[in-house]
Write a protein that holds these residues in place. Structure first.
Motif, PDB file in Angstrom:
ATOM      1  N   TYR A 171      14.905 -49.023 -69.818  1.00  0.00           N
ATOM      2  CA  TYR A 171      14.167 -47.885 -69.253  1.00  0.00           C
ATOM      3  C   TYR A 171      15.131 -46.837 -68.726  1.00  0.00           C
ATOM      4  O   TYR A 171      15.970 -47.139 -67.887  1.00  0.00           O
ATOM      5  N   PRO A 172      15.005 -45.585 -69.216  1.00  0.00           N
ATOM      6  CA  PRO A 172      14.116 -45.065 -70.255  1.00  0.00           C
ATOM      7  C   PRO A 172      14.786 -45.110 -71.621  1.00  0.00           C
ATOM      8  O   PRO A 172      15.953 -45.476 -71.730  1.00  0.00           O
ATOM      9  N   SER A 173      14.054 -44.687 -72.643  1.00  0.00           N
ATOM     10  CA  SER A 173      14.596 -44.682 -73.998  1.00  0.00           C
ATOM     11  C   SER A 173      15.539 -43.503 -74.195  1.00  0.00           C
ATOM     12  O   SER A 173      15.155 -42.347 -74.023  1.00  0.00           O
ATOM     13  N   GLY A 174      16.766 -43.796 -74.601  1.00  0.00           N
ATOM     14  CA  GLY A 174      17.731 -42.737 -74.864  1.00  0.00           C
ATOM     15  C   GLY A 174      17.414 -41.949 -76.113  1.00  0.00           C
ATOM     16  O   GLY A 174      17.605 -40.729 -76.164  1.00  0.00           O
ATOM     17  N   HIS A 175      16.927 -42.636 -77.157  1.00  0.00           N
ATOM     18  CA  HIS A 175      16.554 -41.942 -78.396  1.00  0.00           C
ATOM     19  C   HIS A 175      15.440 -40.925 -78.131  1.00  0.00           C
ATOM     20  O   HIS A 175      15.501 -39.791 -78.597  1.00  0.00           O
TER      21      HIS A 175
END
Length: 245
Positions: free
Chosen positions: A145-149
């Motif tokens: 958490y959170p999504s880097g992508h």
């Protein structure tokens, strides 16, 4: 100038001409988005990985398993590359293009937005320390958490949508962000709340950055006559009665 030429010229030059918004219309949504990012992170920390929305995460994860097929595996492999290494390259290309088009502060806005979103994403990953779903189909780093992508994709597409200022770019940006969100859960790289958190974080950052950079970006766009270099050349050719290249 003939009316036909004026219409064509107006269509050509409305490139990177952002529409102004009152400051509060940028700040208020930005704060709400950043709160939407922070609250789940705090809940994950407080619940030691089992927040109240964990049931929604696991239900969505089970649903994505039903979507698997060789075709979608291939599509999501491309999105896995595009959402990180690809987006970083796109950010560089955009910043360089803005410099070529004589909009240095626009380039600073684009680069600063991407770097800030990425830095805050990595900081949040380290602080929250959430475990990723099991069975990820791609290589992943620590921290779910959170999504880097999703964060990187949201930052880039939002910057592009703001600078271009067209409804179709906003629509493409929304579709692109949603596609990346679904992709990360499809690949079991993230929980549903991770991708939502990444999108909220990046969107909030970009809006705050645009609030700070907006006036100077709009001013430099006006000084550049509201045109890109190629559009200005096309306009001069039309005025001279020559065919545009």
């Amino acid at each position: 100038m003939p009316s036909a030429c004026r219409g064509y010229d107006e269509w050509m030059i409305r490139v990177l001409l952002p529409r102004q918004q009152p400051g509060w219309k940028l700040v208020v949504p930005a704060v709400l988005l950043l709160c939407a990012f922070m609250v789940p992170g705090i809940m994950i920390l407080a619940g030691q990985g089992e927040p109240a929305f964990n049931g929604v995460d696991t239900t969505w994860q089970a649903f994505t398993f039903t979507l698997h097929s060789p075709f979608w595996d291939g599509v999501n492999a491309v999105l896995n590359w595009a959402g990180y290494a690809g987006i970083l390259a796109f950010h560089v290309v955009l910043a360089l293009a803005l410099l070529v088009w004589q909009r240095p502060m626009g380039a600073v806005f684009a680069a600063t937005s991407g770097i800030t979103a990425l830095a805050l994403t990595q900081l949040a990953k380290a602080v929250v320390g959430r475990d990723r779903p099991q069975g990820a189909q791609v290589l992943t780093d620590t921290g779910s958490y959170p999504s880097g992508h999703v964060s990187a994709t949201t930052a880039f597409l939002m910057v592009l949508a703001i600078l271009i200022g067209r409804w179709w770019m906003a629509l493409l940006a929304a579709v692109g962000v949603l596609a990346m969100m679904v992709s990360r859960t499809y690949l079991s790289a993230h929980w549903l709340s991770d991708v939502l958190g990444g999108a909220c974080l990046a969107a909030g950052v970009v809006l705050i950055m645009w609030w700070r950079f907006r006036d100077i970006c709009v001013k430099e766009n006006e000084l550049a006559d509201g045109r890109t270099i190629w559009a200005a050349k096309a306009s001069r050719r039309l005025q001279a009665g020559e065919p545009a290249e």
